[in-house]
Structure formats: structure tokens, C-alpha cells
Design an enzyme around this catalytic site. Structure first.
Site, mmCIF file in Angstrom:
data_model
loop_
_atom_site.group_PDB
_atom_site.id
_atom_site.type_symbol
_atom_site.label_atom_id
_atom_site.label_comp_id
_atom_site.label_asym_id
_atom_site.label_seq_id
_atom_site.Cartn_x
_atom_site.Cartn_y
_atom_site.Cartn_z
ATOM 1 N N TYR A 107 0.839 -1.192 0.000
ATOM 2 C CA TYR A 107 0.000 0.000 0.000
ATOM 3 C C TYR A 107 0.878 1.248 0.000
ATOM 4 O O TYR A 107 1.972 1.252 0.568
ATOM 5 C CB TYR A 107 -0.889 0.040 1.246
ATOM 6 C CG TYR A 107 -2.047 -0.929 1.220
ATOM 7 C CD1 TYR A 107 -3.256 -0.597 0.613
ATOM 8 C CD2 TYR A 107 -1.940 -2.180 1.818
ATOM 9 C CE1 TYR A 107 -4.324 -1.475 0.604
ATOM 10 C CE2 TYR A 107 -3.003 -3.072 1.825
ATOM 11 C CZ TYR A 107 -4.195 -2.707 1.212
ATOM 12 O OH TYR A 107 -5.253 -3.584 1.204
ATOM 13 N N TYR A 146 -0.268 -10.212 0.367
ATOM 14 C CA TYR A 146 0.783 -9.731 1.269
ATOM 15 C C TYR A 146 0.661 -10.422 2.628
ATOM 16 O O TYR A 146 -0.438 -10.839 3.033
ATOM 17 C CB TYR A 146 0.734 -8.209 1.429
ATOM 18 C CG TYR A 146 -0.580 -7.653 1.943
ATOM 19 C CD1 TYR A 146 -0.877 -7.626 3.316
ATOM 20 C CD2 TYR A 146 -1.523 -7.130 1.063
ATOM 21 C CE1 TYR A 146 -2.066 -7.102 3.780
ATOM 22 C CE2 TYR A 146 -2.712 -6.611 1.523
ATOM 23 C CZ TYR A 146 -2.981 -6.598 2.880
ATOM 24 O OH TYR A 146 -4.175 -6.092 3.332
ATOM 25 N N ARG A 156 -2.861 -12.262 3.327
ATOM 26 C CA ARG A 156 -4.132 -11.777 2.790
ATOM 27 C C ARG A 156 -4.217 -12.105 1.317
ATOM 28 O O ARG A 156 -3.282 -11.857 0.564
ATOM 29 C CB ARG A 156 -4.246 -10.246 2.942
ATOM 30 C CG ARG A 156 -4.340 -9.671 4.309
ATOM 31 C CD ARG A 156 -5.548 -10.055 5.143
ATOM 32 N NE ARG A 156 -6.752 -10.475 4.476
ATOM 33 C CZ ARG A 156 -7.743 -9.685 4.053
ATOM 34 N NH1 ARG A 156 -7.657 -8.383 4.205
ATOM 35 N NH2 ARG A 156 -8.829 -10.183 3.503
ATOM 36 N N HIS A 159 -7.057 -8.478 -2.878
ATOM 37 C CA HIS A 159 -8.386 -7.923 -2.636
ATOM 38 C C HIS A 159 -8.387 -6.427 -2.911
ATOM 39 O O HIS A 159 -7.344 -5.766 -2.899
ATOM 40 C CB HIS A 159 -8.842 -8.189 -1.196
ATOM 41 C CG HIS A 159 -7.968 -7.548 -0.162
ATOM 42 N ND1 HIS A 159 -6.776 -8.101 0.260
ATOM 43 C CD2 HIS A 159 -8.101 -6.385 0.550
ATOM 44 C CE1 HIS A 159 -6.222 -7.332 1.173
ATOM 45 N NE2 HIS A 159 -6.998 -6.272 1.362
ATOM 46 N N HIS A 161 -10.599 -2.958 -1.600
ATOM 47 C CA HIS A 161 -11.570 -2.399 -0.674
ATOM 48 C C HIS A 161 -12.537 -1.501 -1.452
ATOM 49 O O HIS A 161 -12.117 -0.720 -2.313
ATOM 50 C CB HIS A 161 -10.874 -1.554 0.393
ATOM 51 C CG HIS A 161 -9.870 -2.315 1.200
ATOM 52 N ND1 HIS A 161 -10.190 -2.926 2.391
ATOM 53 C CD2 HIS A 161 -8.555 -2.561 0.989
ATOM 54 C CE1 HIS A 161 -9.111 -3.520 2.887
ATOM 55 N NE2 HIS A 161 -8.103 -3.311 2.050
#
Length: 241
Positions: A107, A146, A156, A159, A161
Site C-alpha cells: 500500500y 501480502y 491476505r 483484494h 476495498h
């Protein structure tokens, strides 16, 4: 005026607030019964969102942060679908926002310390208003998986959000979209808090070859259903939307 339909909520559809295998839920889960509060008039009526607030590039994550003539690294994809009510009617003029990791699973956030590099041409966020048919779409790159500090070797799945607003900031629902065929979905402790496999299935976007752009981008279709017995699971409103 015709009264609106009412659908009794299926409480088995939503995960418990506390799940020992999802470690941060231990501290995040409430210790007392929730209190229902009425929204104020200002929360219900505004602020509102209009097309003048949205730039035409806001839904194109391939271009909206990239330097001129450059583009982010990764598999180019299209995410599209409709925002619908419990009777499959479109919800128009609804603000849909997305944020995600880059193709390496990183991120653009100062607290993200994963060793994957930051992509200088990828900001990782976008927004768009649904049209009169409740339709929305984004161009982006497929995010990477990640690791996260839940247990020793938890990862995870890839994905995205998504945030859906009503007529104002107080009316906000947040969910996550996963990708069809990802083997990490069934091992994710967050996903596994959801007791109903059908509810998990509604968070997984199927490949949509009909919307794919040849030699350019693969497409995934993700419809968002508001209210009703089989609404999309929203993580910030586990009691229902």
C-alpha cells in the site's frame, strides 16, 4: 405513498464480532451491547455528491497517479458491476470508492512496511458515481497478496476495498472484493470469520470474459447488494446495512 418492502435480516449471514483466529478482533470487538442512535438531519441530508465533484480520471487507477507517458506495473484489469437494492433495482448516483495494494502487495501508506517496493506510478485509490442503471467501473492493476501479523505465516488474498456512500458521509458501507480462483481465500482468517459460504461467495468477483478488452485488460464483475437477506457483507456494519 406505497410503503417500502421490509426484509427480515438473517443474522447467520454475518460473522461474529469476536473470532479468536482473527487476532485483532479480540481488541476490536465490543464488550457491551451496541446502542442504536438516530442520525441527525445534517447527517441524513448532506453533504451530497455530484458529478462536478468527480474528475473523469478518478476511476482510472492506471492513469490517475502515473507520470505522463508511464503506467503502473502489474496485470491490467477492469472491475465493474452494479449497486442494487434488495429487489435488484439499480441505485443511481451513488459514490463508490476503492483503495488497494499495488501489484507487489504494497500500500502507498507510511505505516506499510512490507518489503515489496512502492510503485511510483500507482496511487492505489479511485472513485466514481454510479449511472442511472446503478453501474460503475474502474480500471486498475490486480493487487498482490501480502503477509500480515496475525499468525506466523498468514497472508491476505488479493483484494480491493470498496466503499459505498448514501446521500451523505454518515451513510457509508465498506466491503472487500476478492478474485475468483485465488487459493488464499479459503485460508484467510478474516474470510473464515464469515459463517455462510454463500456470503463468502458474494465477496468473490468472477472473471468476466465478455467485458475483457482484448490485448489490454482482464475484467471481473462485482455487484453490490444493499439490504435484504442476501446483501453484500459490509465489514463496518456487521449488524447489517
Amino acid at each position: 405513498m406505497k410503503p417500502g418492502e421490509f426484509y427480515q435480516r438473517d443474522r447467520r449471514w454475518h460473522p461474529p464480532a469476536l473470532d479468536r483466529d482473527y487476532k485483532t478482533s479480540v481488541t476490536r470487538s465490543p464488550h457491551y451491547a451496541p446502542i442504536s442512535l438516530e442520525n441527525s438531519l445534517s447527517e441524513i441530508t448532506g453533504p451530497v455528491f455530484g458529478h462536478g465533484d468527480i474528475d473523469p480520471m478518478d476511476n482510472d487507477l492506471i492513469l490517475n497517479y502515473a507520470k505522463p507517458g508511464e503506467s503502473p506495473i502489474g496485470e491490467r484489469i477492469i472491475v465493474h458491476g452494479r449497486v442494487l437494492d434488495e429487489n435488484a433495482r439499480p441505485v443511481p448516483n451513488t459514490l463508490v470508492e476503492i483503495w488497494q495494494a499495488n501489484a507487489g502487495g504494497r500500500y502507498r501508506h507510511k505505516k506499510d512496511t512490507y518489503l515489496a517496493p512502492i510503485d511510483p506510478n500507482f496511487g492505489g485509490c479511485g472513485r466514481v458515481l454510479t449511472d442511472e442503471d446503478g453501474y460503475y467501473f474502474f480500471r486498475t492493476v490486480k493487487p498482490g497478496a501480502y503477509p500480515w501479523r496475525n499468525w506466523v505465516n498468514d497472508w491476505r488474498p488479493a483484494h480491493i476495498h470498496l466503499s459505498v456512500f448514501g446521500s451523505g458521509f454518515a451513510q457509508r458501507l465498506i466491503t472487500q472484493m476478492y478474485f475468483e480462483g485465488d487459493p488464499l481465500i479459503e485460508t484467510c482468517p478474516i474470510v473464515n470469520t464469515i459463517p455462510d459460504k454463500a456470503a463468502i461467495g458474494q465477496l468473490i468477483a468472477p472473471l468476466d470474459r465478455n467485458a475483457t478488452i482484448p490485448l489490454d485488460s482482464i475484467a471481473y464483475k462485482f455487484d453490490i447488494v444493499l439490504r435484504g437477506r442476501r446483501s453484500t457483507l459490509f465489514e463496518n456494519r456487521l449488524e447489517g446495512n
